[in-house]
Design a protein around this motif. Structure first.
Motif, PDB file in Angstrom:
ATOM      1  N   PRO A  11       0.814  -1.219   0.000  1.00  0.00           N
ATOM      2  CA  PRO A  11       0.000   0.000   0.000  1.00  0.00           C
ATOM      3  C   PRO A  11       0.849   1.272   0.000  1.00  0.00           C
ATOM      4  O   PRO A  11       0.546   2.227  -0.719  1.00  0.00           O
ATOM      5  CB  PRO A  11      -0.822  -0.122   1.285  1.00  0.00           C
ATOM      6  CG  PRO A  11      -0.938  -1.588   1.512  1.00  0.00           C
ATOM      7  CD  PRO A  11       0.388  -2.147   1.045  1.00  0.00           C
TER       8      PRO A  11
ATOM      9  N   ARG B  88       0.810   4.116  -2.842  1.00  0.00           N
ATOM     10  CA  ARG B  88       0.507   5.522  -2.551  1.00  0.00           C
ATOM     11  C   ARG B  88       1.576   6.433  -3.158  1.00  0.00           C
ATOM     12  O   ARG B  88       1.281   7.461  -3.765  1.00  0.00           O
ATOM     13  CB  ARG B  88       0.406   5.767  -1.059  1.00  0.00           C
ATOM     14  CG  ARG B  88       0.051   7.217  -0.768  1.00  0.00           C
ATOM     15  CD  ARG B  88      -0.202   7.470   0.675  1.00  0.00           C
ATOM     16  NE  ARG B  88      -0.752   8.807   0.854  1.00  0.00           N
ATOM     17  CZ  ARG B  88      -0.558   9.528   1.909  1.00  0.00           C
ATOM     18  NH1 ARG B  88       0.140   9.061   2.921  1.00  0.00           N
ATOM     19  NH2 ARG B  88      -1.101  10.720   2.014  1.00  0.00           N
TER      20      ARG B  88
ATOM     21  N   LEU C  18     -10.490   4.479  -2.080  1.00  0.00           N
ATOM     22  CA  LEU C  18      -9.379   5.406  -2.259  1.00  0.00           C
ATOM     23  C   LEU C  18      -9.864   6.646  -3.003  1.00  0.00           C
ATOM     24  O   LEU C  18     -10.721   6.546  -3.885  1.00  0.00           O
ATOM     25  CB  LEU C  18      -8.250   4.755  -3.073  1.00  0.00           C
ATOM     26  CG  LEU C  18      -7.245   3.903  -2.305  1.00  0.00           C
ATOM     27  CD1 LEU C  18      -7.885   2.727  -1.627  1.00  0.00           C
ATOM     28  CD2 LEU C  18      -6.135   3.459  -3.229  1.00  0.00           C
TER      29      LEU C  18
ATOM     30  N   TYR D  43      -7.396  -2.505  -7.001  1.00  0.00           N
ATOM     31  CA  TYR D  43      -7.468  -3.089  -5.659  1.00  0.00           C
ATOM     32  C   TYR D  43      -8.862  -3.636  -5.397  1.00  0.00           C
ATOM     33  O   TYR D  43      -9.834  -3.268  -6.051  1.00  0.00           O
ATOM     34  CB  TYR D  43      -7.088  -2.079  -4.580  1.00  0.00           C
ATOM     35  CG  TYR D  43      -8.097  -0.975  -4.361  1.00  0.00           C
ATOM     36  CD1 TYR D  43      -9.082  -1.088  -3.386  1.00  0.00           C
ATOM     37  CD2 TYR D  43      -8.075   0.172  -5.128  1.00  0.00           C
ATOM     38  CE1 TYR D  43     -10.012  -0.083  -3.185  1.00  0.00           C
ATOM     39  CE2 TYR D  43      -8.998   1.185  -4.945  1.00  0.00           C
ATOM     40  CZ  TYR D  43      -9.964   1.049  -3.965  1.00  0.00           C
ATOM     41  OH  TYR D  43     -10.893   2.046  -3.782  1.00  0.00           O
TER      42      TYR D  43
ATOM     43  N   ILE E  65      -2.658  -3.479  -5.352  1.00  0.00           N
ATOM     44  CA  ILE E  65      -2.293  -3.184  -3.968  1.00  0.00           C
ATOM     45  C   ILE E  65      -2.291  -4.489  -3.186  1.00  0.00           C
ATOM     46  O   ILE E  65      -3.332  -5.129  -3.016  1.00  0.00           O
ATOM     47  CB  ILE E  65      -3.272  -2.183  -3.323  1.00  0.00           C
ATOM     48  CG1 ILE E  65      -3.254  -0.854  -4.083  1.00  0.00           C
ATOM     49  CG2 ILE E  65      -2.929  -1.989  -1.848  1.00  0.00           C
ATOM     50  CD1 ILE E  65      -4.276   0.157  -3.598  1.00  0.00           C
TER      51      ILE E  65
ATOM     52  N   TYR F 150      -7.736  -3.212  -0.022  1.00  0.00           N
ATOM     53  CA  TYR F 150      -8.244  -2.071   0.735  1.00  0.00           C
ATOM     54  C   TYR F 150      -8.019  -2.250   2.235  1.00  0.00           C
ATOM     55  O   TYR F 150      -7.699  -1.303   2.941  1.00  0.00           O
ATOM     56  CB  TYR F 150      -9.736  -1.887   0.428  1.00  0.00           C
ATOM     57  CG  TYR F 150     -10.363  -0.679   1.080  1.00  0.00           C
ATOM     58  CD1 TYR F 150     -10.067   0.603   0.643  1.00  0.00           C
ATOM     59  CD2 TYR F 150     -11.271  -0.821   2.123  1.00  0.00           C
ATOM     60  CE1 TYR F 150     -10.646   1.720   1.228  1.00  0.00           C
ATOM     61  CE2 TYR F 150     -11.863   0.281   2.709  1.00  0.00           C
ATOM     62  CZ  TYR F 150     -11.544   1.547   2.261  1.00  0.00           C
ATOM     63  OH  TYR F 150     -12.123   2.650   2.843  1.00  0.00           O
TER      64      TYR F 150
ATOM     65  N   TRP G 200      -4.502  -1.349   3.000  1.00  0.00           N
ATOM     66  CA  TRP G 200      -4.360   0.101   2.819  1.00  0.00           C
ATOM     67  C   TRP G 200      -4.829   0.818   4.090  1.00  0.00           C
ATOM     68  O   TRP G 200      -4.147   1.679   4.625  1.00  0.00           O
ATOM     69  CB  TRP G 200      -5.178   0.541   1.602  1.00  0.00           C
ATOM     70  CG  TRP G 200      -5.127   2.005   1.279  1.00  0.00           C
ATOM     71  CD1 TRP G 200      -5.875   2.987   1.856  1.00  0.00           C
ATOM     72  CD2 TRP G 200      -4.292   2.650   0.312  1.00  0.00           C
ATOM     73  NE1 TRP G 200      -5.565   4.208   1.295  1.00  0.00           N
ATOM     74  CE2 TRP G 200      -4.609   4.033   0.345  1.00  0.00           C
ATOM     75  CE3 TRP G 200      -3.336   2.202  -0.593  1.00  0.00           C
ATOM     76  CZ2 TRP G 200      -3.985   4.968  -0.484  1.00  0.00           C
ATOM     77  CZ3 TRP G 200      -2.719   3.130  -1.421  1.00  0.00           C
ATOM     78  CH2 TRP G 200      -3.045   4.488  -1.358  1.00  0.00           C
TER      79      TRP G 200
ATOM     80  N   THR H 276      -8.588   7.328   3.077  1.00  0.00           N
ATOM     81  CA  THR H 276      -9.711   6.768   2.334  1.00  0.00           C
ATOM     82  C   THR H 276     -10.844   7.791   2.301  1.00  0.00           C
ATOM     83  O   THR H 276     -10.831   8.772   3.040  1.00  0.00           O
ATOM     84  CB  THR H 276     -10.231   5.475   2.986  1.00  0.00           C
ATOM     85  OG1 THR H 276     -10.687   5.778   4.309  1.00  0.00           O
ATOM     86  CG2 THR H 276      -9.157   4.408   3.045  1.00  0.00           C
TER      87      THR H 276
END
Length: 116
Positions: free
Chosen positions: A16, A20, A46, A75, A100, A104, A107, A114
């Protein structure tokens, strides 16, 4: 800030944090695709992500509407559907697709932002 390994031009699994960084570095040239269901997407996603559900065929049906020469980050909830989506896009000739790792959930666990 973490450096992105550019040796994998076709993408692959990224943490993650690395995703990013990739999204921040690529800016508007990077498209983020959430391949979860609409209900999952509505519970949080995201920033900037578009929803193209893998399970109901929405991603497969829309693959021809996507540009093949830009970077994509895909993702799902935990990474399995994201991996399938990455494989689908790569086999369709997309040049740079990243999944990813851990999806999620990972993440969010990493404390990354988020949208609800």
């Amino acid at each position: 800030m973490e450096e992105i390994d550019q040796s994998g031009e076709t993408g692959g699994e990224l943490s993650p944090e690395k995703c990013r960084t990739l999204i921040q570095n690529k800016g508007d040239r990077c498209t983020i695709i959430d391949v979860r269901t609409r209900d999952e997407y509505d519970e949080g996603h995201l920033q900037g992500a578009i929803n193209m559900d893998l399970l109901n065929g929405e991603l497969s049906a829309g693959v021809n509407t996507l540009k093949k020469n830009i970077p994509y980050v895909v993702y799902c909830r935990r990474g399995n559907r994201g991996k399938k989506a990455m494989d689908l896009l790569q086999s369709a000739g997309f040049s740079e697709v990243y999944n990813i790792s851990g999806g999620y959930e990972q993440w969010k666990a990493a404390g990354l932002p988020t949208i609800l």
